[in-house]
Enzyme design. Structure first.
Site, mmCIF file in Angstrom:
data_model
loop_
_atom_site.group_PDB
_atom_site.id
_atom_site.type_symbol
_atom_site.label_atom_id
_atom_site.label_comp_id
_atom_site.label_asym_id
_atom_site.label_seq_id
_atom_site.Cartn_x
_atom_site.Cartn_y
_atom_site.Cartn_z
ATOM 1 N N ALA A 1 0.872 -1.170 0.000
ATOM 2 C CA ALA A 1 0.000 0.000 0.000
ATOM 3 C C ALA A 1 0.912 1.223 0.000
ATOM 4 C CB ALA A 1 -0.881 -0.030 1.247
ATOM 5 N N GLU B 1 4.856 -5.076 7.182
ATOM 6 C CA GLU B 1 4.131 -4.000 7.869
ATOM 7 C C GLU B 1 4.658 -3.704 9.271
ATOM 8 O OE1 GLU B 1 2.695 -6.372 6.045
ATOM 9 O OE2 GLU B 1 1.171 -5.481 4.763
ATOM 10 N N GLY C 1 0.658 -4.981 0.822
ATOM 11 C CA GLY C 1 -0.531 -5.042 -0.039
ATOM 12 C C GLY C 1 -0.266 -5.754 -1.362
ATOM 13 N N GLU D 1 -0.462 -9.353 -0.583
ATOM 14 C CA GLU D 1 -1.884 -9.618 -0.321
ATOM 15 C C GLU D 1 -2.677 -9.702 -1.627
ATOM 16 O OE1 GLU D 1 -1.735 -6.295 2.477
ATOM 17 O OE2 GLU D 1 -2.675 -7.587 3.975
HETATM 18 N N1 CAA Z 1 4.666 3.181 -0.784
HETATM 19 C C1 CAA Z 1 5.093 4.331 -1.307
HETATM 20 N N2 CAA Z 1 6.252 4.456 -1.978
HETATM 21 C C2 CAA Z 1 7.014 3.380 -2.110
HETATM 22 C C3 CAA Z 1 6.645 2.131 -1.571
HETATM 23 C C4 CAA Z 1 5.399 2.056 -0.894
HETATM 24 N N3 CAA Z 1 4.934 0.900 -0.382
HETATM 25 N N4 CAA Z 1 7.613 1.234 -1.842
HETATM 26 C C5 CAA Z 1 8.572 1.896 -2.530
HETATM 27 N N5 CAA Z 1 8.210 3.191 -2.698
HETATM 28 C C6 CAA Z 1 8.960 4.249 -3.370
HETATM 29 C C7 CAA Z 1 10.158 4.693 -2.571
HETATM 30 O O1 CAA Z 1 9.770 5.614 -1.580
HETATM 31 C C8 CAA Z 1 11.027 5.298 -3.646
HETATM 32 O O2 CAA Z 1 10.536 6.591 -3.950
HETATM 33 P P1 CAA Z 1 11.578 7.807 -4.228
HETATM 34 O O3 CAA Z 1 12.344 7.382 -5.438
HETATM 35 O O4 CAA Z 1 10.671 8.965 -4.463
HETATM 36 O O5 CAA Z 1 12.446 7.897 -3.009
HETATM 37 C C9 CAA Z 1 10.740 4.415 -4.861
HETATM 38 O O6 CAA Z 1 9.501 3.742 -4.578
HETATM 39 C C10 CAA Z 1 11.797 3.357 -5.076
HETATM 40 O O7 CAA Z 1 11.966 2.645 -3.862
HETATM 41 P P2 CAA Z 1 13.385 2.409 -3.167
HETATM 42 O O8 CAA Z 1 14.333 3.497 -3.512
HETATM 43 O O9 CAA Z 1 13.131 2.135 -1.727
HETATM 44 O O10 CAA Z 1 13.829 1.079 -3.943
HETATM 45 P P3 CAA Z 1 14.821 -0.060 -3.404
HETATM 46 O O11 CAA Z 1 15.069 -0.950 -4.570
HETATM 47 O O12 CAA Z 1 15.986 0.523 -2.688
HETATM 48 O O13 CAA Z 1 13.961 -0.873 -2.293
HETATM 49 C C11 CAA Z 1 12.000 -1.986 -1.478
HETATM 50 C C12 CAA Z 1 12.857 -1.608 -2.699
HETATM 51 C C13 CAA Z 1 12.754 -2.951 -0.596
HETATM 52 C C14 CAA Z 1 10.728 -2.655 -2.019
HETATM 53 C C15 CAA Z 1 11.649 -0.715 -0.670
HETATM 54 O O14 CAA Z 1 11.143 0.263 -1.572
HETATM 55 C C16 CAA Z 1 10.623 -0.930 0.397
HETATM 56 O O15 CAA Z 1 10.936 -1.461 1.441
HETATM 57 N N6 CAA Z 1 9.345 -0.504 0.160
HETATM 58 C C17 CAA Z 1 8.317 -0.571 1.129
HETATM 59 C C18 CAA Z 1 7.737 -1.959 1.254
HETATM 60 C C19 CAA Z 1 6.678 -2.006 2.346
HETATM 61 O O16 CAA Z 1 6.930 -1.731 3.488
HETATM 62 N N7 CAA Z 1 5.424 -2.375 1.952
HETATM 63 C C20 CAA Z 1 4.327 -2.458 2.861
HETATM 64 C C21 CAA Z 1 3.499 -1.205 2.826
HETATM 65 S S1 CAA Z 1 2.266 -1.137 4.062
HETATM 66 C C22 CAA Z 1 1.009 -2.124 3.497
HETATM 67 O O17 CAA Z 1 1.068 -2.667 2.410
HETATM 68 C C23 CAA Z 1 -0.168 -2.235 4.420
HETATM 69 C C24 CAA Z 1 -1.252 -3.124 3.966
HETATM 70 O O18 CAA Z 1 -1.195 -4.320 4.080
HETATM 71 C C25 CAA Z 1 -2.479 -2.566 3.446
#
Ligand code: CAA
Length: 260
Positions: free
Chosen positions: A66, A134, A111, A114
């Site tokens: 998400a 999460e 998400g 999921e």
């Molecule tokens: N939401 C918003 N933006 C996101 C995102 C997310 N879930 N995942 C990645 N992005 C964005 C980053 O902020 C980044 O943006 P900028 O270039 O503007 O800084 C861009 O995508 C590229 O990401 P990274 O630079 O972090 O890429 P990476 O290759 O170094 O890392 C990754 C990849 C490990 C997937 C890392 O991006 C990450 O950990 N993302 C978050 C994953 C996460 O925590 N997901 C769960 C979300 S909560 C949820 O989903 C709740 C639910 O069940 C409903």
């Protein structure tokens, strides 16, 4: 090809290809993307020209979760609404009356994992990484992860993945049953299309009913699930597909299913 703001939607014969296309945020599901996905599934619910859906992501992610920016601003009321809207989409995917195949090309986190789990079959690239991270954000899964993951991989593995928030490789996801097959990245889409075409060569009525029995049965006792199967088996014996399929076998020819 229909181009929505966050999705690419393409019809290839009787297969609908949906690509989440928000590469700058690794295809994170913001509110608008959830709305668009819901719209696409709703718009094609009764479209008999579609026999199978393939869901994938553009670039290096399937869906990285998400949208964390939006979640950061959510209070209790908003949080519940976000979860409700996402859960409705996952339900729509699971109950879509044709098979939905997830082609997990890269990160499938939160998400994204999921959404893959709401699909009927998960094919993954060897490069895919999956998880429910999460807890790293002070959150819990909100699009069905606590429920679907334990049903797919069992209570212990679901606990391990959700409580640790650790990402796993495609090979490990395959080992524990979170994904059904893994392929070299360049073969993933070809394999997904191959599977869709194989399913599409079968009786549409039987495929739809089998999907419904498996999904509904998992929420029932074994006894009630078997009763559901018995009633559906009776129903399917009254269909033209069954008449054609059994006749074709007996006449030693290929079946030409009318889909009725
Ligand atoms: N939401 C918003 N933006 C996101 C995102 C997310 N879930 N995942 C990645 N992005 C964005 C980053 O902020 C980044 O943006 P900028 O270039 O503007 O800084 C861009 O995508 C590229 O990401 P990274 O630079 O972090 O890429 P990476 O290759 O170094 O890392 C990754 C990849 C490990 C997937 C890392 O991006 C990450 O950990 N993302 C978050 C994953 C996460 O925590 N997901 C769960 C979300 S909560 C949820 O989903 C709740 C639910 O069940 C409903």
């Amino acid at each position: 090809m229909t181009e929505l703001k966050n999705l690419l939607v393409e019809k290839r014969d009787d297969i609908l290809m949906i690509t989440v296309n928000r590469e700058k945020a690794l295809n994170a599901l913001n509110d608008e993307t959830i709305t668009e996905l819901q719209q696409v599934f709703n718009n094609h619910k009764d479209d008999k020209s579609i026999r199978c859906v393939i869901l994938t992501g553009a670039g290096k992610a399937f869906v990285a979760g998400a949208d964390i920016g939006e979640l950061a601003a959510a209070d209790v009321t908003k949080g519940k609404a976000v979860s409700e809207k996402g859960l409705k989409l996952m339900d729509t995917i699971q109950n879509y009356p044709r098979p939905v195949i997830a082609a997990v090309n890269g990160f499938a986190l939160g998400g994204g994992c999921e959404m893959a789990m709401a699909c009927d079959i998960r094919l993954a690239s060897e490069k895919a990484r999956l998880g429910q991270p999460e807890v790293n954000l002070g959150l819990i899964p909100g699009y069905g992860g606590t429920q679907r993951l334990s049903r797919l991989v069992g209570r212990g593995k679901a606990m391990q993945l959700i409580l640790s928030g650790e990402m796993i490789t495609a090979a490990e996801a395959h080992r524990i049953g979170l994904v059904d097959e893994i392929y070299p990245p360049e073969q993933l889409m070809e394999k997904a299309l191959e599977l869709a075409k194989l399913i599409n060569s079968k009786s549409p009525v039987a495929v739809k009913m089998a999907k419904e029995c498996i999904n509904r049965g998992l929420d029932m006792t074994l006894e009630n699930g078997c009763k559901l199967e018995m009633n559906k088996f009776g129903d399917i014996c009254g269909t033209e597909d069954k008449k054609e399929g059994t006749a074709a076998f007996l006449e030693k020819r290929k079946a030409n299913f009318p889909g009725k």
